[in-house]
Design a protein around this motif. Sequence first.
Motif, PDB file in Angstrom:
ATOM      1  N   MET A 147      -4.851   3.502   7.275  1.00 37.33           N
ATOM      2  CA  MET A 147      -3.807   3.876   6.327  1.00 37.33           C
ATOM      3  C   MET A 147      -3.777   5.394   6.185  1.00 37.33           C
ATOM      4  O   MET A 147      -4.659   5.979   5.572  1.00 37.33           O
ATOM      5  CB  MET A 147      -4.107   3.247   4.956  1.00 37.33           C
ATOM      6  CG  MET A 147      -4.164   1.740   4.988  1.00 37.33           C
ATOM      7  SD  MET A 147      -2.665   0.956   5.614  1.00 37.33           S
ATOM      8  CE  MET A 147      -3.284   0.250   7.157  1.00 37.33           C
ATOM      9  N   LYS A 148      -2.773   6.026   6.771  1.00 40.47           N
ATOM     10  CA  LYS A 148      -2.786   7.479   6.768  1.00 40.47           C
ATOM     11  C   LYS A 148      -1.523   8.085   6.198  1.00 40.47           C
ATOM     12  O   LYS A 148      -1.048   9.109   6.673  1.00 40.47           O
ATOM     13  CB  LYS A 148      -2.992   7.967   8.207  1.00 40.47           C
ATOM     14  CG  LYS A 148      -4.389   7.622   8.740  1.00 40.47           C
ATOM     15  CD  LYS A 148      -4.688   8.360  10.022  1.00 40.47           C
ATOM     16  CE  LYS A 148      -4.262   7.532  11.203  1.00 40.47           C
ATOM     17  NZ  LYS A 148      -4.544   8.213  12.483  1.00 40.47           N
ATOM     18  N   LEU A 149      -0.935   7.436   5.204  1.00 35.52           N
ATOM     19  CA  LEU A 149       0.268   7.999   4.606  1.00 35.52           C
ATOM     20  C   LEU A 149      -0.033   9.377   4.019  1.00 35.52           C
ATOM     21  O   LEU A 149      -1.145   9.658   3.601  1.00 35.52           O
ATOM     22  CB  LEU A 149       0.783   7.079   3.491  1.00 35.52           C
ATOM     23  CG  LEU A 149       1.310   5.722   3.961  1.00 35.52           C
ATOM     24  CD1 LEU A 149       1.678   4.863   2.763  1.00 35.52           C
ATOM     25  CD2 LEU A 149       2.532   5.922   4.827  1.00 35.52           C
ATOM     26  N   ASP A 150       1.019  10.191   3.998  1.00 32.96           N
ATOM     27  CA  ASP A 150       0.888  11.487   3.315  1.00 32.96           C
ATOM     28  C   ASP A 150       0.422  11.243   1.896  1.00 32.96           C
ATOM     29  O   ASP A 150       0.884  10.344   1.223  1.00 32.96           O
ATOM     30  CB  ASP A 150       2.261  12.179   3.247  1.00 32.96           C
ATOM     31  CG  ASP A 150       2.607  12.813   4.580  1.00 32.96           C
ATOM     32  OD1 ASP A 150       1.711  12.921   5.438  1.00 32.96           O
ATOM     33  OD2 ASP A 150       3.770  13.162   4.758  1.00 32.96           O
ATOM     34  N   VAL A 171       6.090   6.685  -1.755  1.00 36.37           N
ATOM     35  CA  VAL A 171       5.814   7.277  -0.446  1.00 36.37           C
ATOM     36  C   VAL A 171       6.493   8.640  -0.349  1.00 36.37           C
ATOM     37  O   VAL A 171       5.899   9.603   0.100  1.00 36.37           O
ATOM     38  CB  VAL A 171       6.299   6.349   0.688  1.00 36.37           C
ATOM     39  CG1 VAL A 171       6.144   7.020   2.045  1.00 36.37           C
ATOM     40  CG2 VAL A 171       5.528   5.035   0.652  1.00 36.37           C
TER      41      VAL A 171
END
Lengths: 156, 156, 156, 156
Positions: free
Chosen positions: C1-4, C113
């Motif tokens: 999980m590498k969302l900003d 997000v």
Amino acid sequence: MKLDSRPFVPADPAFASRVRESFARQGAMATIGARLAGVEPGYCAIELVPTPALAQQHGYVHAGVVAMIVDSAGGYAGYTLFPATASVLTVEFKLNLLAPAQGERLIAEGFVVKSGRTLTVTRGEVHAQSAGRRTLVALMQQTLIAMHGKPDAPAA
Amino acid sequence: MKLDSRPFVPADPAFASRVRESFARQGAMATIGARLAGVEPGYCAIELVPTPALAQQHGYVHAGVVAMIVDSAGGYAGYTLFPATASVLTVEFKLNLLAPAQGERLIAEGFVVKSGRTLTVTRGEVHAQSAGRRTLVALMQQTLIAMHGKPDAPAA
Amino acid sequence: MKLDSRPFVPADPAFASRVRESFARQGAMATIGARLAGVEPGYCAIELVPTPALAQQHGYVHAGVVAMIVDSAGGYAGYTLFPATASVLTVEFKLNLLAPAQGERLIAEGFVVKSGRTLTVTRGEVHAQSAGRRTLVALMQQTLIAMHGKPDAPAA
Amino acid sequence: MKLDSRPFVPADPAFASRVRESFARQGAMATIGARLAGVEPGYCAIELVPTPALAQQHGYVHAGVVAMIVDSAGGYAGYTLFPATASVLTVEFKLNLLAPAQGERLIAEGFVVKSGRTLTVTRGEVHAQSAGRRTLVALMQQTLIAMHGKPDAPAA
């Protein structure tokens, strides 16, 4: 099929040439060999001839290529109703793949469902055509945003 | 980010070479110059260098091209967990476009959220990378189906 | 999980009480017995106890009830970052159902997000909790719009 | 509107009573006061009268309640074409909200677009009706799965 169906009245009488010029600026459409096949108020059709250069691993047209033509068809359907001073961006779309995308020709069609000042909602269909038979291969639902004060064409 | 995160155990130890061979059969990935950048159980990354041949009317990478790489990344993420005798098809996906797709490089990543015998759900992200900065440009949610008894590779 | 994952900074320091007051005005949340369980900048959690009055034909919580709590969780997650003079509307959402919605408790969480002036994109998860175990039962991706100049609360 | 439109032939002649019995088992439909308003092969309509108990914070019917009736309408539209020995589950749906859900009555309609052995794709519309006028308030696209060998009704 009982969607609301008021006839759409374009804000800009030159809507069709505006769509054609914008389509012609899309390098991506040229790369895949897509052709603008129809422009009417609230409607746009784009055609594509399947080739191995557009295939996924089983030889059918890649779902993303199907997405390219139906996203553009929906986007330009919405854009036909925009004022000349606005450009169009896709906010999001959802695509169901219903049958293998193959045959002599794919025809993507975008239909405006609701056109608002900021947001426009469209639906799209992609049919495969082969030996005179049409098969529905994909179904799309899309949200667009109008960028007011940012015309599509670069200033000369 | 609190998704369930059991480590995924691939059914087929040769999953990575299976993904690489399948990717190599995709004419569409070659046409746009996409490169397979990472394969792990339940994960796949695909990279793309933006060019005018992939652009929409404003010069950014076309939303459909973004869809191509993230749909493939999600599809192969799911496929890493399939048995060798099954192939993968996209049932549907939904894509939000968050920022212009531009920069030195686009990186699409697919993550399996739930892998079932018939259906697999993935999520995807596309980041643009430029001068060492990463920007999230697209977010995807996707459903895949496993075609059991139909291996991805054509019989020799 | 590498969302900003920049930390979100709310425009209105009273964001949490604004969310609580808005939630309290929702008849629909009271009807299903939903409870606001957490509010942080860019985040909201809503809990629900399954009952037969919320069931579909097999006795699980109805997909639409799952949609109610996760749509609200996503909407309020976005709303935490809005100025006090704006209200929030859902433009669209997409929901995958991953497992039967049952157990002692459902917990819907919304995560921002990307928060923009006009549009906000969130993702959502719903977990079922039973005997200390959490199971992911639904996954959502959502687009919100900020209605500037239209505060959520009716003028006194 | 040019979707494929073969007339659908139900596998089970008792499809309508099967839908009615299943609908009657849904506690959630009773809780919100929804009424089954039409069942035909590949089609289902559900009606709802807006009340404050179904409202979101601005007094309109909650988007999740709109989702409840259109998800059920789509699900039962698909179910009309299933054999008597199968039940239906929603895999996922995507819903665009187009106008405030208010008025004398909401009518959700589900239409089968493609019915397959495992997966079925439907589209849905929700109209608000007031003083004889119909307004499209929501548009849905949905994927269903048939659970073969698991009849909807509990064994007596």
